[in-house]
Design an enzyme around this catalytic site. Structure first.
Site: not given
Length: 211
Positions: A84-85
């Site tokens: 995930h970012d």
């Protein structure tokens, strides 16, 4: 008759064993060496569907599985698409979920990629082991069952645990260097077959003399 590395089932009486190279044919960003195999009694032919996770072509990360690699039941390979970012305050994937109005920023995700994953030649991966993104597992290494590999594994090293840690080297440093120089897995198939007994034993001088 020499075995065919592009035969899906090298052992006709055991459909649970599949060569991975023919399964990977035509797949993007995947390279598999000759005779690498996966062993699973439940839909072994679905390896690249069930056991390779989050491998998205748009991220560009590559998976390499070396020749003569042996992968046991339930081993999982996780690619960078699982990440995930983490540059903002939230890791929730708003940009991937419909309705939130976020714009997918591929450069942002690529900047956080851990890179390609490489499983070297003659590597043995135990049952239900997890290989995390961007890991390189050196030639001749052994990954114990249920190990979680988050860091590179040197050639001819046994790792175990979560996170996986070195247990021991299979051979001394000089022997490992000589084995990597020999690289028997790159020999022509006829030469490998002619020297099977030498490859399976531990006579390094005889392996170096092989013709």
């Amino acid at each position: 008759m020499l075995p065919d590395p592009d035969c899906l089932h090298p052992m006709p009486d055991h459909p649970r064993v599949v060569h991975l190279r023919p399964l990977a044919k035509g797949m993007e960003n995947i390279t598999v060496g000759a005779f690498a195999y996966y062993d699973d009694p439940d839909e072994a032919e679905q390896f690249f569907v069930r056991n390779l996770l989050h491998h998205h072509a748009f991220l560009g990360d590559r998976l390499t599985i070396g020749a003569f690699a042996a992968i046991a039941t339930g081993a999982m390979i996780v690619m960078n698409g699982a990440n995930h970012d983490m540059l903002g305050f939230s890791t929730y994937p708003f940009d991937a979920m419909p309705g939130w109005g976020g714009e997918l920023d591929l450069d942002r995700y690529r900047s956080q990629s851990r890179g390609d994953t490489e499983i070297g030649p003659d590597v043995w991966i135990g049952a239900e082991a997890w290989i995390l993104p961007g890991v390189t597992i050196g030639a001749g290494a052994i990954v114990a069952s249920r190990a979680v590999v988050s860091q590179d594994v040197p050639p001819y090293t046994i790792v175990a645990g979560n996170p996986a840690r070195p247990v021991r080297q299979r051979f001394d440093a000089e022997t490992i260097a000589r084995l990597l120089e020999i690289a028997w897995w790159d020999w022509p198939v006829d030469k490998i077959r002619a020297n099977i007994d030498v490859i399976r034993k531990a006579d390094l001088a005889a392996l170096e003399r092989a013709e």
